[in-house]
Motif scaffolding. Sequence first.
Motif, PDB file in Angstrom:
ATOM      1  N   TYR A 104     -13.472  75.784  28.356  1.00 48.99           N
ATOM      2  CA  TYR A 104     -13.077  75.945  29.757  1.00 48.99           C
ATOM      3  C   TYR A 104     -12.544  74.656  30.374  1.00 48.99           C
ATOM      4  N   ILE A 108     -23.773  89.287  41.892  1.00 50.90           N
ATOM      5  CA  ILE A 108     -23.817  88.474  40.668  1.00 50.90           C
ATOM      6  C   ILE A 108     -25.151  87.725  40.576  1.00 50.90           C
ATOM      7  N   ASP A 135     -12.883  93.021  42.916  1.00 40.85           N
ATOM      8  CA  ASP A 135     -12.287  92.192  41.864  1.00 40.85           C
ATOM      9  C   ASP A 135     -13.358  91.415  41.101  1.00 40.85           C
ATOM     10  N   ALA A 136     -14.326  90.858  41.826  1.00 41.03           N
ATOM     11  CA  ALA A 136     -15.321  90.012  41.162  1.00 41.03           C
ATOM     12  C   ALA A 136     -16.541  90.783  40.681  1.00 41.03           C
ATOM     13  N   LEU A 166     -27.911  77.040  33.095  1.00 40.88           N
ATOM     14  CA  LEU A 166     -27.140  77.530  31.950  1.00 40.88           C
ATOM     15  C   LEU A 166     -27.333  76.605  30.748  1.00 40.88           C
ATOM     16  N   THR A 196     -27.879  88.052  37.395  1.00 42.03           N
ATOM     17  CA  THR A 196     -28.501  86.965  36.612  1.00 42.03           C
ATOM     18  C   THR A 196     -30.019  87.080  36.618  1.00 42.03           C
ATOM     19  N   LEU A 255     -31.412  84.931  33.665  1.00 40.90           N
ATOM     20  CA  LEU A 255     -30.522  83.767  33.667  1.00 40.90           C
ATOM     21  C   LEU A 255     -30.541  83.030  35.009  1.00 40.90           C
ATOM     22  N   MET A 307     -18.668  89.534  28.187  1.00 44.50           N
ATOM     23  CA  MET A 307     -19.098  88.345  28.912  1.00 44.50           C
ATOM     24  C   MET A 307     -18.364  87.105  28.384  1.00 44.50           C
ATOM     25  N   ASN A 308     -18.502  86.002  29.099  1.00 36.31           N
ATOM     26  CA  ASN A 308     -17.640  84.863  28.828  1.00 36.31           C
ATOM     27  C   ASN A 308     -18.038  84.029  27.617  1.00 36.31           C
ATOM     28  N   TYR A 309     -19.287  84.173  27.196  1.00 34.03           N
ATOM     29  CA  TYR A 309     -19.756  83.461  26.001  1.00 34.03           C
ATOM     30  C   TYR A 309     -20.998  84.188  25.521  1.00 34.03           C
ATOM     31  N   PHE A 367     -20.719  95.538  38.106  1.00 38.60           N
ATOM     32  CA  PHE A 367     -22.153  95.445  38.390  1.00 38.60           C
ATOM     33  C   PHE A 367     -22.575  96.287  39.581  1.00 38.60           C
ATOM     34  N   THR A 385     -24.314  81.909  36.718  1.00 38.99           N
ATOM     35  CA  THR A 385     -23.381  82.911  37.245  1.00 38.99           C
ATOM     36  C   THR A 385     -22.073  82.941  36.447  1.00 38.99           C
ATOM     37  N   SER A 386     -21.707  81.834  35.826  1.00 40.05           N
ATOM     38  CA  SER A 386     -20.447  81.784  35.065  1.00 40.05           C
ATOM     39  C   SER A 386     -20.443  82.788  33.913  1.00 40.05           C
ATOM     40  N   TYR A 387     -21.613  83.178  33.446  1.00 35.11           N
ATOM     41  CA  TYR A 387     -21.699  84.153  32.353  1.00 35.11           C
ATOM     42  C   TYR A 387     -21.030  85.465  32.757  1.00 35.11           C
ATOM     43  N   LEU A 388     -21.093  85.797  34.048  1.00 34.90           N
ATOM     44  CA  LEU A 388     -20.670  87.095  34.556  1.00 34.90           C
ATOM     45  C   LEU A 388     -19.366  87.039  35.353  1.00 34.90           C
ATOM     46  N   THR A 389     -18.792  85.852  35.477  1.00 32.67           N
ATOM     47  CA  THR A 389     -17.605  85.687  36.319  1.00 32.67           C
ATOM     48  C   THR A 389     -16.364  86.226  35.631  1.00 32.67           C
ATOM     49  N   LYS A 390     -15.673  87.126  36.318  1.00 30.93           N
ATOM     50  CA  LYS A 390     -14.408  87.633  35.776  1.00 30.93           C
ATOM     51  C   LYS A 390     -13.343  86.560  35.904  1.00 30.93           C
ATOM     52  N   ASN A 391     -12.451  86.486  34.943  1.00 34.14           N
ATOM     53  CA  ASN A 391     -11.369  85.503  34.994  1.00 34.14           C
ATOM     54  C   ASN A 391     -11.896  84.081  35.184  1.00 34.14           C
ATOM     55  N   LEU A 392     -12.917  83.763  34.400  1.00 34.64           N
ATOM     56  CA  LEU A 392     -13.575  82.462  34.567  1.00 34.64           C
ATOM     57  C   LEU A 392     -12.609  81.297  34.337  1.00 34.64           C
ATOM     58  N   PHE A 448     -36.373  83.348  34.428  1.00 33.10           N
ATOM     59  CA  PHE A 448     -35.974  82.666  33.187  1.00 33.10           C
ATOM     60  C   PHE A 448     -37.038  82.830  32.099  1.00 33.10           C
TER      61      PHE A 448
END
Lengths: 256, 256, 256
Positions: B100, C233, C38-39, B80, C237, C242, C1-3, C43, B53-60, C247
């Motif tokens: 992070y 969220i 916000d979150a 992950l 995934t 994910l 995305m975050n990474y 999506f 889920t962290s892949y999609l989290t805003k403001n991680l 998977f």
Amino acid sequence: MNYVLKNLPVRSQKPRTTGFTMVMDKGLSIKEVENFIDANSDFVDIVKLGWATSYLTKNLAQKIDIYQDAGIPVYLGGTLFEAFVIRGQFEDYRRVLQKYNLKFAEVSDGSISLNHDKKCEYIDILTKDVTVLSEVGSKDAAKIIPPYKWIEQMQAELQAGSWKVIGEAREGGTVGLFRDSGEVRQGLVEEILTKIPEEKILWEAPQKEQQVWFVKLLGANVNLGNIATNEVIPLETIRLGLRGDTFDHFLGDHQL
Amino acid sequence: MNYVLKNLPVRSQKPRTTGFTMVMDKGLSIKEVENFIDANSDFVDIVKLGWATSYLTKNLAQKIDIYQDAGIPVYLGGTLFEAFVIRGQFEDYRRVLQKYNLKFAEVSDGSISLNHDKKCEYIDILTKDVTVLSEVGSKDAAKIIPPYKWIEQMQAELQAGSWKVIGEAREGGTVGLFRDSGEVRQGLVEEILTKIPEEKILWEAPQKEQQVWFVKLLGANVNLGNIATNEVIPLETIRLGLRGDTFDHFLGDHQL
Amino acid sequence: MNYVLKNLPVRSQKPRTTGFTMVMDKGLSIKEVENFIDANSDFVDIVKLGWATSYLTKNLAQKIDIYQDAGIPVYLGGTLFEAFVIRGQFEDYRRVLQKYNLKFAEVSDGSISLNHDKKCEYIDILTKDVTVLSEVGSKDAAKIIPPYKWIEQMQAELQAGSWKVIGEAREGGTVGLFRDSGEVRQGLVEEILTKIPEEKILWEAPQKEQQVWFVKLLGANVNLGNIATNEVIPLETIRLGLRGDTFDHFLGDHQL
């Protein structure tokens, strides 16, 4: 309401004695309580801080005040009463009620064995301090109480001063009034209703199917309890015949 | 606590190594995290951002900082780790941990096939950067691992540097330690406990009945994980014998 | 995305017509809506105010504006349309849509009996005001509609002007597309897909197993609806391979 729909069942208004909704809070934060009140306060008649969760609640006095200032009285779950009683701390329990400015209390014996005369004595004592709700039915699935016993106990507890008697379920909606599957023990409910006035009973009914069943049996203004905080508006639509489950039920009543 | 109840089991205090509660966050917003911390921080030892889920989290980064500033370390779900490994991106994964500011990581093979020596190698490498939790058990209900294998793998992983080993469930509480029905594989748990010190194991137990089962077997200070954010205070009452399910269990211990 | 994770399925971007996610709000407060947006806003393609919950929602206009200002259109559950129609208040319903500045509406007959030509007439009329989604399938578990009938009705409704047709489930994920157990009626889905273009169908799939089933059948960009606000969220995934459940599914596609 936001628009006019004809021929809806007439709902009682706050302060309600019938059509009563008791909600269970099992650990909301202060902000979550504020959000909950903002959306739901018109439909909530009393909040129970589930079992002994109040022991661990941060800012407990503030939380109770927020509910009560919004016109929603608060009481502590019956399991907490029992936790004090079994430790010989009943007088401490009375002081807790006073300290937190509580106007309601629950007397129950779902987890402890309590002589029924003794239970009625606790009810009698507490009515000097607060309005008492007392609960009948065990949390132990193996302890089946026959209907005549439910009735005898309810009558004695009302006699002792209980404002309403509660038919036990659990947070999950099993035991007491319900079978392990969550199905209502219909014969039990119907037999109770031959002897106890409907408005004196608060039915714990956390599952949607259970709520639907009671609304179909007793109408929009049945007293229901152990409602989850996010199920208050859904329950209100069930009461009004505005959800699929009871949509037909009230149409018939109103000759559409 | 808000009032005094006698003869409660003694709970470990933060920072805990036993009586540890791991909570799963599967997508809370920043404000929801703040509300959660406000009510629950004393009872939460670590938060897992569930699977990927962290892949999609805003403001991680902000979210992780808020938890960690409140004294709650964060780690990323094992799925992950596996998603990076199967793509040949293990070094990228290490960079994510660093970026992070994470102090914990999970090594698992619930969704991929990983030679066990190779798994232990990953544990060994990651212990240079962070504290490692490693997980035993498949997410595939068809893959039944016999007890002696669980034990062998747990021993090897602790040897390789894991701080604790995790017994796999899922968010829903099936597979791994549990049958499809959610029932605990009791023989498996008991056999594991003959060989692995209890404090080195974190049992994933998202369902209430599973939590009750472990508290009855191992006491108030058992390490439990995959707890939903709104079940932290309820779990704490189970640990303390202040919910119907464990009410009797601790009374016996304290000769009330 | 975050990474960066290599070889993920390509997701459609907003504004989406495929890979569409419809979320059900069954009574969130204003602040809860803000937290949700916000979150999750990237999506979420559309929000349904479930069945007739909008009747009871405080600050309804404000709530709808907050969603729509965040780029998330809102529509009112089909049961509300039916509640107006059965009371002979269809014109009042049209005024409600206008009053609240709604650009979408649902036409359904899950709780009422409606001649299918009449249903298509309602669709035709409403397309003058808004974009229409129409729903096929009964909320009554006893009413089994054979596949050819689903297809005929979907074709006629698209012909009448529906933007997409919805395959009925319920909030709980039973009836319509699903058996009482929640299991998908696979033959029904496959037969529908031989005749109706996939992008014209929105499948209601509130349970995780149902979402997984549709993603495995139709890929990351299947249109899914009745998603709970805290499952957006997690669903994303599942779409991306994910989460444990899917998977493996996408790895094969990308020759890892």
